[in-house]
Design a protein around this motif. Structure first.
Motif, PDB file in Angstrom:
ATOM      1  N   LEU A 240       0.838  -1.202   0.000  1.00  0.00           N
ATOM      2  CA  LEU A 240       0.000   0.000   0.000  1.00  0.00           C
ATOM      3  C   LEU A 240       0.877   1.257   0.000  1.00  0.00           C
ATOM      4  O   LEU A 240       0.578   2.241  -0.676  1.00  0.00           O
ATOM      5  N   THR A 241       1.958   1.211   0.771  1.00  0.00           N
ATOM      6  CA  THR A 241       2.848   2.365   0.805  1.00  0.00           C
ATOM      7  C   THR A 241       3.524   2.581  -0.551  1.00  0.00           C
ATOM      8  O   THR A 241       3.540   3.692  -1.075  1.00  0.00           O
ATOM      9  N   ILE A 242       4.045   1.501  -1.133  1.00  0.00           N
ATOM     10  CA  ILE A 242       4.707   1.623  -2.433  1.00  0.00           C
ATOM     11  C   ILE A 242       3.719   2.158  -3.471  1.00  0.00           C
ATOM     12  O   ILE A 242       4.016   3.079  -4.238  1.00  0.00           O
ATOM     13  N   PHE A 243       2.511   1.592  -3.453  1.00  0.00           N
ATOM     14  CA  PHE A 243       1.468   2.000  -4.399  1.00  0.00           C
ATOM     15  C   PHE A 243       1.093   3.463  -4.172  1.00  0.00           C
ATOM     16  O   PHE A 243       0.979   4.248  -5.120  1.00  0.00           O
ATOM     17  N   GLY A 244       0.923   3.844  -2.901  1.00  0.00           N
ATOM     18  CA  GLY A 244       0.524   5.216  -2.590  1.00  0.00           C
ATOM     19  C   GLY A 244       1.569   6.231  -3.011  1.00  0.00           C
ATOM     20  O   GLY A 244       1.236   7.294  -3.544  1.00  0.00           O
ATOM     21  N   ILE A 245       2.840   5.921  -2.784  1.00  0.00           N
ATOM     22  CA  ILE A 245       3.905   6.832  -3.193  1.00  0.00           C
ATOM     23  C   ILE A 245       3.845   7.034  -4.704  1.00  0.00           C
ATOM     24  O   ILE A 245       3.876   8.161  -5.202  1.00  0.00           O
ATOM     25  N   GLY A 246       3.720   5.908  -5.445  1.00  0.00           N
ATOM     26  CA  GLY A 246       3.696   5.989  -6.899  1.00  0.00           C
ATOM     27  C   GLY A 246       2.470   6.711  -7.414  1.00  0.00           C
ATOM     28  O   GLY A 246       2.567   7.640  -8.222  1.00  0.00           O
ATOM     29  N   LEU A 247       1.300   6.311  -6.908  1.00  0.00           N
ATOM     30  CA  LEU A 247       0.056   6.894  -7.419  1.00  0.00           C
ATOM     31  C   LEU A 247      -0.021   8.394  -7.105  1.00  0.00           C
ATOM     32  O   LEU A 247      -0.434   9.192  -7.949  1.00  0.00           O
ATOM     33  N   SER A 248       0.424   8.780  -5.906  1.00  0.00           N
ATOM     34  CA  SER A 248       0.352  10.201  -5.561  1.00  0.00           C
ATOM     35  C   SER A 248       1.265  11.013  -6.472  1.00  0.00           C
ATOM     36  O   SER A 248       0.909  12.118  -6.904  1.00  0.00           O
ATOM     37  N   ALA A 249       2.430  10.469  -6.780  1.00  0.00           N
ATOM     38  CA  ALA A 249       3.351  11.191  -7.662  1.00  0.00           C
ATOM     39  C   ALA A 249       2.764  11.306  -9.070  1.00  0.00           C
ATOM     40  O   ALA A 249       2.902  12.330  -9.744  1.00  0.00           O
TER      41      ALA A 249
ATOM     42  N   LEU B  60      -1.941  21.394   2.690  1.00  0.00           N
ATOM     43  CA  LEU B  60      -2.798  22.589   2.664  1.00  0.00           C
ATOM     44  C   LEU B  60      -2.391  23.608   3.727  1.00  0.00           C
ATOM     45  O   LEU B  60      -2.701  24.789   3.606  1.00  0.00           O
ATOM     46  N   SER B  61      -1.708  23.153   4.776  1.00  0.00           N
ATOM     47  CA  SER B  61      -1.448  24.079   5.870  1.00  0.00           C
ATOM     48  C   SER B  61       0.039  24.164   6.255  1.00  0.00           C
ATOM     49  O   SER B  61       0.602  25.248   6.289  1.00  0.00           O
ATOM     50  N   VAL B  62       0.683  23.033   6.527  1.00  0.00           N
ATOM     51  CA  VAL B  62       2.081  23.081   6.986  1.00  0.00           C
ATOM     52  C   VAL B  62       2.965  23.695   5.911  1.00  0.00           C
ATOM     53  O   VAL B  62       3.669  24.678   6.141  1.00  0.00           O
ATOM     54  N   THR B  63       2.955  23.085   4.726  1.00  0.00           N
ATOM     55  CA  THR B  63       3.644  23.658   3.565  1.00  0.00           C
ATOM     56  C   THR B  63       2.640  23.645   2.432  1.00  0.00           C
ATOM     57  O   THR B  63       2.455  22.616   1.805  1.00  0.00           O
ATOM     58  N   PRO B  64       1.954  24.752   2.194  1.00  0.00           N
ATOM     59  CA  PRO B  64       0.870  24.738   1.197  1.00  0.00           C
ATOM     60  C   PRO B  64       1.399  24.539  -0.220  1.00  0.00           C
ATOM     61  O   PRO B  64       1.565  25.482  -0.984  1.00  0.00           O
ATOM     62  N   MET B  65       1.672  23.302  -0.548  1.00  0.00           N
ATOM     63  CA  MET B  65       2.156  22.949  -1.889  1.00  0.00           C
ATOM     64  C   MET B  65       2.145  21.439  -2.015  1.00  0.00           C
ATOM     65  O   MET B  65       1.894  20.733  -1.041  1.00  0.00           O
ATOM     66  N   TRP B  66       2.414  20.929  -3.227  1.00  0.00           N
ATOM     67  CA  TRP B  66       2.562  19.494  -3.404  1.00  0.00           C
ATOM     68  C   TRP B  66       3.975  19.184  -3.883  1.00  0.00           C
ATOM     69  O   TRP B  66       4.486  19.843  -4.792  1.00  0.00           O
ATOM     70  N   ALA B  67       4.614  18.215  -3.248  1.00  0.00           N
ATOM     71  CA  ALA B  67       5.898  17.714  -3.727  1.00  0.00           C
ATOM     72  C   ALA B  67       5.886  16.209  -3.567  1.00  0.00           C
ATOM     73  O   ALA B  67       5.311  15.692  -2.618  1.00  0.00           O
ATOM     74  N   GLU B  68       6.515  15.513  -4.520  1.00  0.00           N
ATOM     75  CA  GLU B  68       6.582  14.060  -4.440  1.00  0.00           C
ATOM     76  C   GLU B  68       7.117  13.646  -3.081  1.00  0.00           C
ATOM     77  O   GLU B  68       8.077  14.248  -2.586  1.00  0.00           O
TER      78      GLU B  68
ATOM     79  N   MET C 145       6.234  14.038  -0.094  1.00  0.00           N
ATOM     80  CA  MET C 145       6.413  15.149   0.840  1.00  0.00           C
ATOM     81  C   MET C 145       6.212  14.736   2.308  1.00  0.00           C
ATOM     82  O   MET C 145       6.576  15.486   3.204  1.00  0.00           O
ATOM     83  N   THR C 146       5.659  13.551   2.558  1.00  0.00           N
ATOM     84  CA  THR C 146       5.498  13.128   3.951  1.00  0.00           C
ATOM     85  C   THR C 146       6.839  12.741   4.587  1.00  0.00           C
ATOM     86  O   THR C 146       6.966  12.783   5.805  1.00  0.00           O
ATOM     87  N   SER C 147       7.796  12.381   3.746  1.00  0.00           N
ATOM     88  CA  SER C 147       9.152  11.987   4.171  1.00  0.00           C
ATOM     89  C   SER C 147       9.194  11.233   5.500  1.00  0.00           C
ATOM     90  O   SER C 147       9.896  11.619   6.423  1.00  0.00           O
ATOM     91  N   GLY C 148       8.435  10.170   5.582  1.00  0.00           N
ATOM     92  CA  GLY C 148       8.537   9.283   6.745  1.00  0.00           C
ATOM     93  C   GLY C 148       7.569   9.584   7.876  1.00  0.00           C
ATOM     94  O   GLY C 148       7.551   8.869   8.872  1.00  0.00           O
ATOM     95  N   ARG C 149       6.746  10.634   7.737  1.00  0.00           N
ATOM     96  CA  ARG C 149       5.823  10.958   8.841  1.00  0.00           C
ATOM     97  C   ARG C 149       4.821   9.833   9.094  1.00  0.00           C
ATOM     98  O   ARG C 149       4.410   9.617  10.228  1.00  0.00           O
TER      99      ARG C 149
END
Lengths: 310, 367
Positions: A96-105, A208-216, A218-222
């Motif tokens: 699910l994580t691998i899929f989510g990273i790919g699909l979100s990008a 939407l709030s912490v860093t209002p932007m999208w980057a591949e 972007m959760t970086s391990g959160r």
């Protein structure tokens, strides 16, 4: 000095909120006996969908709702695999994580570098403009309050409602819960979907709030830290909240240490970026090692598949 | 009439090895619809993704270059997964192996010597082992979940790498780019196919996979690993050490991932860079499952997954798809694979209610 402290506290709360959403969601999932390691993937999907919908429709409310739905949709894939088809939970969560990273990008390829207005801060006349207290407590955007309200609600739900008791029973002993007539699989489905929705909200808060932007990515391990927070909080909402704010503090400390040239120690900035990850390892070890270990029990059925025998 | 799932008493071999093919087919089908939704020409895009990597000699050689590390890492992971040891930090162990290997290459930069490469192999394996020893220690001593610690250490390893290439190991003549000097010849693996990047590291992967297969099927250690994973109680009665198995599988996986990292820097890359791999350590998890945790199956699975990498690169160039599309394919493949396992373990039956009453069997109602 006071202003500075207030500023720091506010930034800690904001840094903690994405992890709080995701961790409280995962807490409910794990209390029902399911281990979903796909939090990172669900958060990313929430982040990209929340950002995309808000940007195209102009409505943050719609964006946030869609993020929750998207997180739940991803969790549904997980639920079908592990609950209906009894797939291995660890492997499915990783998928699910691998899929989510790919699909979100893939979804977000067109959103990279696009600007968006951050969520508006609430302003309550007469309270928000109080000195110190105002900025400390009453000048966040609505999602911060939502995260705290959800934490309280989950605590109340698990402790004081019948449904919450059933959910805990399902997580502690699926066999017994089933034998007295509780729908184990349905409870686990609902818990998993709820966890996905909250992970989606956590992601949306990030974009939407912490860093209002999208980057591949972007959760970086959160998402992974949120999983650790559930262990840290010993599967209790109050402690998870505390843990999330401590980790928010580590994140902010790390940013400030970088900004101030390594606290005057001349250390490379990467040393400080490592802090949240090292802190996670340290905290998990302390939780598991001390004399208090018996009091931090995981739900007895965590990660075990269940299939009702007739 | 109702739909029944009956646990199989015996699992036919063709099903065990046939389901990965089914999963691949379903992934391709889903990819077709995904591309359609994204407004691309699905046929042409799939062609770029899956067929174009196989069209040239260069493409085939690249396939082996990319399959090499996947096979090596997946082999180590598969042994751990069999023992229920969930090392998901192979990416970090790979990075440490690369750092250690590169350390030797840079320490003896410009020197001749047949011993430099062997020393790099040892250093790479040690680096990976050292990194995997941390979760192993925490797991066996304090029962800390190796899932979270091994993953967190991946982020740490990447940052250690970043410190090195931005600081002490940066190429002094490199115009401030964050990368090390190019290794000199004694620290570079020989190319075995002229005009391509296919290097001697491919043999290491093949050898490791076959050796691991022998280990699993013909030795007591291999048996022990399987028993600890499948029947922990039985393992305890048999006197097999749970902790010993955790140490063994993590150190072995760490060593192989470390080797893979060292081979990457001494092979196709030739220097230390901040971005060493396109996520080999994570993809190897899928490779391990696609190969059914069997080292020989992993060789095939590694080649299949390598296609998705090269296909992804080609799709980036020719169809302007982000590289991440590869992850979507990889995730879907693992989903289908895990789902198809259900068919391996259960028989689907159409049965009339009457027949069920007449012939009681250990069966399970459809949810």
């Amino acid at each position: 000095m006071m202003d500075f402290l207030v500023l720091i506290t506010v930034s800690v709360v904001i840094a903690a909120t994405p992890m709080l959403f995701a961790a409280v969601g995962e807490l409910v999932v794990e209390r029902s006996g399911v281990l979903n390691l796909g939090v990172e993937g669900m958060m990313l999907i929430g982040a990209v969908v929340g950002f995309g919908v808000t940007m195209t429709t102009g409505s943050a409310v719609l964006g946030i709702a869609s993020a929750a739905l998207a997180g739940a949709a991803l969790a549904l894939i997980f639920a079908v695999l592990v609950l209906t088809l009894m797939a291995n939970q660890v492997a499915t969560g990783l998928a699910l994580t691998i899929f989510g990273i790919g699909l979100s990008a893939l979804i977000g390829a067109g959103f990279v570098g696009m600007p968006i207005a951050a969520l508006p801060k609430l302003f309550i006349p007469g309270v928000s403009d109080l000195p110190v207290i105002g900025p400390l407590l009453f000048q966040y955007d609505a999602m911060v309050y939502l995260s705290i309200a959800l934490t309280v609600a989950v605590g109340w739900f698990l402790k004081s409602t019948h449904a919450g008791m059933v959910l805990r029973a399902v997580g502690e002993s699926a066999e017994s819960a089933h034998s007295i007539g509780h729908p184990v699989i349905r409870v686990r489905y609902l818990a998993t979907l709820f966890g996905g929705a909250l992970a989606g909200l956590g992601g949306a808060f990030l974009s939407l709030s912490v860093t209002p932007m999208w980057a591949e990515n972007m959760t970086s391990g959160r998402g992974w830290i949120a999983l650790a927070l559930v262990v840290f909080g010993s599967w209790r909402p109050g402690r998870v909240l505390l843990g999330a704010y401590i980790f928010g503090g580590v994140t902010i400390l790390q940013l400030h240490a970088q900004g101030s040239g390594g606290l005057g120690m001349g250390l490379p900035s990467q040393v400080f970026t490592m802090l949240p990850y090292l802190a996670t390892i340290a905290v998990l070890t302390i939780i598991s090692a001390g004399p208090w270990r018996g009091r931090f029990q995981a739900p007895a059925c965590l990660g075990q598949p269940f299939r009702p025998s007739v | 009439m109702s739909l029944k799932f009956e646990p199989r008493r015996e699992i036919p071999a063709w099903l065990v090895y046939g389901t990965p093919l089914l999963a691949v087919a379903l992934t391709i089908l889903s990819g077709y619809f995904l591309f359609m939704i994204l407004g691309l020409n699905p046929g042409a895009t799939l062609y770029i993704f899956l067929v174009s990597p196989l069209e040239t000699q260069f493409g085939l050689a690249e396939l082996a270059v990319k399959a090499g590390p996947l096979i090596l890492i997946a082999t180590g992971l598969a042994i751990g997964f069999r023992a229920n040891v969930w090392n998901i930090g192979a990416e970090g162990q790979l990075t440490m192996g690369a750092i250690f290997g590169a350390g030797i290459a840079l320490a003896f930069w410009g020197e001749e010597g047949f011993w430099i490469l062997p020393l790099m192999f040892v250093a790479g394996a040690l680096g990976g082992m050292m990194w995997a020893a941390i979760p192993a220690f925490l797991k066996t001593r304090f029962e800390v979940s190796e899932i979270l610690t091994s993953l967190m250490l991946t982020y740490v390893a990447t940052l250690v790498l970043s410190i090195l290439v931005h600081g002490p190991w940066r190429d002094p003549e490199g115009f401030n780019f964050p990368q090390s000097r190019l290794f000199t010849e004694a620290a570079i693996l020989p190319v075995i196919l002229e005009g391509t990047r296919l290097h001697a590291g491919a043999f290491v992967s093949l050898f490791a996979a076959v050796a691991a297969w022998v280990l699993l099927t013909h030795t007591v250690t291999g048996f022990q690993v399987k028993v600890v994973g499948q029947a922990p109680m039985a393992a305890r009665f048999a006197g097999f050490s749970q902790k010993g198995t955790v140490w063994f599988s993590l150190l072995l996986a760490g060593a192989l991932a470390g080797l893979a990292g060292m081979i990457e820097v001494a092979g196709p890359i030739g220097q230390l860079t901040p971005q060493l791999t396109p996520g080999y350590g994570f993809t190897a998890i899928i490779v391990a499952f696609l190969g059914r945790l069997n080292p020989l199956g992993i060789i095939l699975a590694g080649l299949v997954m390598a296609i998705s990498y090269i296909g992804g690169e080609n799709a980036q160039v020719y169809a302007q798809l982000p590289q991440a599309a590869t992850g979507v394919f990889q995730g879907m493949l693992l989903f289908y694979l895990l789902a198809s396992d259900f068919l391996v373990r259960y028989r689907v039956r159409f049965q009339s209610t009457k027949a069920r009453d007449a012939k009681p069997r250990p069966e399970v109602a459809a949810a």
